[in-house]
Design an enzyme around this catalytic site. Sequence first.
Site, PDB file in Angstrom:
ATOM      1  N   ASN A  30     -43.146 -34.044 -82.428  1.00  0.00           N
ATOM      2  CA  ASN A  30     -43.895 -32.862 -81.999  1.00  0.00           C
ATOM      3  C   ASN A  30     -43.886 -31.819 -83.109  1.00  0.00           C
ATOM      4  O   ASN A  30     -43.264 -32.020 -84.152  1.00  0.00           O
ATOM      5  CB  ASN A  30     -43.320 -32.313 -80.685  1.00  0.00           C
ATOM      6  CG  ASN A  30     -41.878 -31.860 -80.829  1.00  0.00           C
ATOM      7  OD1 ASN A  30     -41.582 -30.889 -81.513  1.00  0.00           O
ATOM      8  ND2 ASN A  30     -40.964 -32.592 -80.195  1.00  0.00           N
ATOM      9  N   ARG A  31     -44.563 -30.716 -82.884  1.00  0.00           N
ATOM     10  CA  ARG A  31     -44.800 -29.741 -83.947  1.00  0.00           C
ATOM     11  C   ARG A  31     -43.699 -28.706 -84.152  1.00  0.00           C
ATOM     12  O   ARG A  31     -43.869 -27.763 -84.910  1.00  0.00           O
ATOM     13  CB  ARG A  31     -46.110 -29.000 -83.693  1.00  0.00           C
ATOM     14  CG  ARG A  31     -47.326 -29.882 -83.803  1.00  0.00           C
ATOM     15  CD  ARG A  31     -48.595 -29.027 -83.755  1.00  0.00           C
ATOM     16  NE  ARG A  31     -49.776 -29.855 -83.694  1.00  0.00           N
ATOM     17  CZ  ARG A  31     -50.332 -30.435 -84.756  1.00  0.00           C
ATOM     18  NH1 ARG A  31     -49.812 -30.248 -85.956  1.00  0.00           N
ATOM     19  NH2 ARG A  31     -51.403 -31.181 -84.607  1.00  0.00           N
TER      20      ARG A  31
END
Length: 228
Positions: A30-31
């Site tokens: 994820n970011r």
Amino acid sequence: PTRGPLRGRHVVVSAGGTREPLDPVRFLGNRSSGKQGYAVAAAAAARGARVTLVTTADLQLPTGVESVRVETAQQLRAAMLEHFDSADVIVMAAAVADFRPADYVDTKIKKGMAPGDDSAPEIRLVRNPDILAELVRHRGDAAGPVIVGFAAETGDAKASVLEHGRAKLERKGCDVLVVNEVGSDRTFGKDENTVHLLLQGSSRVEDVGPADKRVIADAIWDLVETLV
Ligand code: C5P
């Protein structure tokens, strides 16, 4: 700076996004950059706490902070539980994957080589444990660490962001919830953040930012110091 309620206390912070491996070269991620969690760790160390940072990220380690490197949600969970008994405060700033691939393939998944074979594999996912909720359950009714959670809420109306935050604080049962507004161009990887601090059992909301993640971290500690 090394006077105050955090001096000599053990603070355990998780940071970064977990990586859930599919095969030796691929993962689901994820970011999350880990920057907000590192800022929380740095601010606690500056206030005299002993800090353990459980991290998936590879950022410059703040002075006086000890790190434990992890990759997956399950490894992060194990590290948090290992430090639970000695912790005075736990901050779950990590973006923990809610799902992981059901199966790990120990050789690289390959595409078919036969002419006309354009098939693709299906990836089945299973749920990861909710570590924050588990830590709260683990504490039970006993005196234990102050537990702080984060929530990344998308949505443009502040009212709906706060409404989701309140519901999450209730559901997770932690003492403080740091609600941040996320969007494609906000928060992730940036040095600035905007948050709303929610306290269990209180209807008060403290809005902080837009401000440097270190300023956000100090606002979190100003609030948590009233609880330790
Ligand atoms: O449910 P949601 O992912 O929005 O909750 C975010 C909070 O819960 C964060 O503090 C995050 O570290 C924690 N979390 C967790 N385990 C999960 C998912 C989220 O501890 N599987």
